[in-house]
Design a protein around this motif. Sequence first.
Motif, PDB file in Angstrom:
ATOM      1  N   TYR A  96      40.220  74.531 126.226  1.00  0.00           N
ATOM      2  CA  TYR A  96      39.845  74.818 127.607  1.00  0.00           C
ATOM      3  C   TYR A  96      38.393  75.254 127.684  1.00  0.00           C
ATOM      4  N   VAL A  97      37.860  75.197 128.901  1.00  0.00           N
ATOM      5  CA  VAL A  97      36.551  75.766 129.209  1.00  0.00           C
ATOM      6  C   VAL A  97      36.805  77.025 130.020  1.00  0.00           C
ATOM      7  N   VAL A  98      36.140  78.110 129.672  1.00  0.00           N
ATOM      8  CA  VAL A  98      36.261  79.358 130.428  1.00  0.00           C
ATOM      9  C   VAL A  98      35.402  79.233 131.680  1.00  0.00           C
ATOM     10  N   MET A  99      36.025  79.406 132.846  1.00  0.00           N
ATOM     11  CA  MET A  99      35.299  79.319 134.109  1.00  0.00           C
ATOM     12  C   MET A  99      34.822  80.698 134.570  1.00  0.00           C
ATOM     13  N   THR A 100      35.680  81.700 134.430  1.00  0.00           N
ATOM     14  CA  THR A 100      35.292  83.084 134.720  1.00  0.00           C
ATOM     15  C   THR A 100      35.908  83.977 133.649  1.00  0.00           C
ATOM     16  N   ALA A 101      35.203  85.036 133.308  1.00  0.00           N
ATOM     17  CA  ALA A 101      35.688  85.944 132.276  1.00  0.00           C
ATOM     18  C   ALA A 101      35.628  87.375 132.786  1.00  0.00           C
ATOM     19  N   GLY A 102      36.725  88.097 132.589  1.00  0.00           N
ATOM     20  CA  GLY A 102      36.787  89.507 132.935  1.00  0.00           C
ATOM     21  C   GLY A 102      37.070  90.318 131.683  1.00  0.00           C
ATOM     22  N   ASP A 103      37.429  91.577 131.883  1.00  0.00           N
ATOM     23  CA  ASP A 103      37.718  92.446 130.739  1.00  0.00           C
ATOM     24  C   ASP A 103      39.012  92.058 130.029  1.00  0.00           C
ATOM     25  N   LYS A 104      40.049  91.731 130.814  1.00  0.00           N
ATOM     26  CA  LYS A 104      41.359  91.448 130.222  1.00  0.00           C
ATOM     27  C   LYS A 104      41.855  90.037 130.468  1.00  0.00           C
ATOM     28  N   ASN A 105      41.288  89.339 131.442  1.00  0.00           N
ATOM     29  CA  ASN A 105      41.749  87.996 131.795  1.00  0.00           C
ATOM     30  C   ASN A 105      40.576  87.040 131.923  1.00  0.00           C
ATOM     31  N   VAL A 106      40.870  85.762 131.736  1.00  0.00           N
ATOM     32  CA  VAL A 106      39.898  84.706 131.971  1.00  0.00           C
ATOM     33  C   VAL A 106      40.573  83.640 132.828  1.00  0.00           C
ATOM     34  N   GLU A 107      39.770  82.853 133.512  1.00  0.00           N
ATOM     35  CA  GLU A 107      40.281  81.670 134.195  1.00  0.00           C
ATOM     36  C   GLU A 107      39.760  80.478 133.434  1.00  0.00           C
ATOM     37  N   ILE A 108      40.693  79.599 133.037  1.00  0.00           N
ATOM     38  CA  ILE A 108      40.345  78.465 132.208  1.00  0.00           C
ATOM     39  C   ILE A 108      40.707  77.165 132.895  1.00  0.00           C
ATOM     40  N   CYS A 109      40.084  76.081 132.435  1.00  0.00           N
ATOM     41  CA  CYS A 109      40.282  74.778 133.042  1.00  0.00           C
ATOM     42  C   CYS A 109      40.125  73.721 131.956  1.00  0.00           C
ATOM     43  N   ASP A 110      40.907  72.649 132.052  1.00  0.00           N
ATOM     44  CA  ASP A 110      40.726  71.526 131.125  1.00  0.00           C
ATOM     45  C   ASP A 110      40.541  70.203 131.858  1.00  0.00           C
ATOM     46  N   GLY A 111      40.559  70.229 133.178  1.00  0.00           N
ATOM     47  CA  GLY A 111      40.348  69.021 133.959  1.00  0.00           C
ATOM     48  C   GLY A 111      41.547  68.096 133.986  1.00  0.00           C
ATOM     49  N   ASP A 112      42.628  68.463 133.314  1.00  0.00           N
ATOM     50  CA  ASP A 112      43.813  67.615 133.235  1.00  0.00           C
ATOM     51  C   ASP A 112      45.042  68.399 133.680  1.00  0.00           C
ATOM     52  N   LEU A 113      45.565  69.244 132.809  1.00  0.00           N
ATOM     53  CA  LEU A 113      46.731  70.067 133.121  1.00  0.00           C
ATOM     54  C   LEU A 113      46.361  71.175 134.110  1.00  0.00           C
ATOM     55  N   HIS A 114      45.209  71.781 133.887  1.00  0.00           N
ATOM     56  CA  HIS A 114      44.700  72.823 134.783  1.00  0.00           C
ATOM     57  C   HIS A 114      43.354  72.364 135.325  1.00  0.00           C
ATOM     58  N   LYS A 115      43.383  71.906 136.550  1.00  0.00           N
ATOM     59  CA  LYS A 115      42.191  71.325 137.167  1.00  0.00           C
ATOM     60  C   LYS A 115      41.300  72.405 137.763  1.00  0.00           C
ATOM     61  N   LEU A 116      40.117  72.007 138.181  1.00  0.00           N
ATOM     62  CA  LEU A 116      39.154  72.949 138.734  1.00  0.00           C
ATOM     63  C   LEU A 116      39.686  73.680 139.959  1.00  0.00           C
ATOM     64  N   ASN A 117      40.463  72.987 140.783  1.00  0.00           N
ATOM     65  CA  ASN A 117      40.970  73.626 141.999  1.00  0.00           C
ATOM     66  C   ASN A 117      42.233  74.463 141.765  1.00  0.00           C
ATOM     67  N   LYS A 118      42.766  74.443 140.550  1.00  0.00           N
ATOM     68  CA  LYS A 118      43.946  75.256 140.207  1.00  0.00           C
ATOM     69  C   LYS A 118      43.818  75.724 138.764  1.00  0.00           C
ATOM     70  N   GLN A 119      42.849  76.613 138.550  1.00  0.00           N
ATOM     71  CA  GLN A 119      42.569  77.105 137.207  1.00  0.00           C
ATOM     72  C   GLN A 119      43.674  78.035 136.728  1.00  0.00           C
ATOM     73  N   LYS A 120      43.833  78.091 135.414  1.00  0.00           N
ATOM     74  CA  LYS A 120      44.861  78.924 134.796  1.00  0.00           C
ATOM     75  C   LYS A 120      44.285  80.297 134.482  1.00  0.00           C
ATOM     76  N   LYS A 121      44.978  81.330 134.921  1.00  0.00           N
ATOM     77  CA  LYS A 121      44.601  82.695 134.571  1.00  0.00           C
ATOM     78  C   LYS A 121      45.333  83.035 133.270  1.00  0.00           C
ATOM     79  N   LYS A 122      44.589  83.483 132.265  1.00  0.00           N
ATOM     80  CA  LYS A 122      45.180  83.737 130.960  1.00  0.00           C
ATOM     81  C   LYS A 122      44.676  85.066 130.405  1.00  0.00           C
TER      82      LYS A 122
END
Length: 91
Positions: A25-51
Amino acid sequence: MGIRREIKAGDFVTSTSGRDKNRYYVVMTAGDKNVEICDGDLHKLNKQKKKNIKHIKYAGDGEKTLTKKIECGETMTDSEIRRILKTFRES
């Protein structure tokens, strides 16, 4: 436990747990405990995964153009993300 590298927007990471284990994945936003990631396939830019940051592993620095686009908030496409991740996996 070793020292963890600080993960920032634009970095490449892999998932270490969950259904998406071992996916890149590519990290789109990063916080202290969570990041929002995207791969353009399973998790697209308009529905990023919070991990949770505990469930990802740093895989490499992102391309300079990608990191700059994320930091500046420029428009990107899912196909662009997929292409960049494919190039990274093959290198």
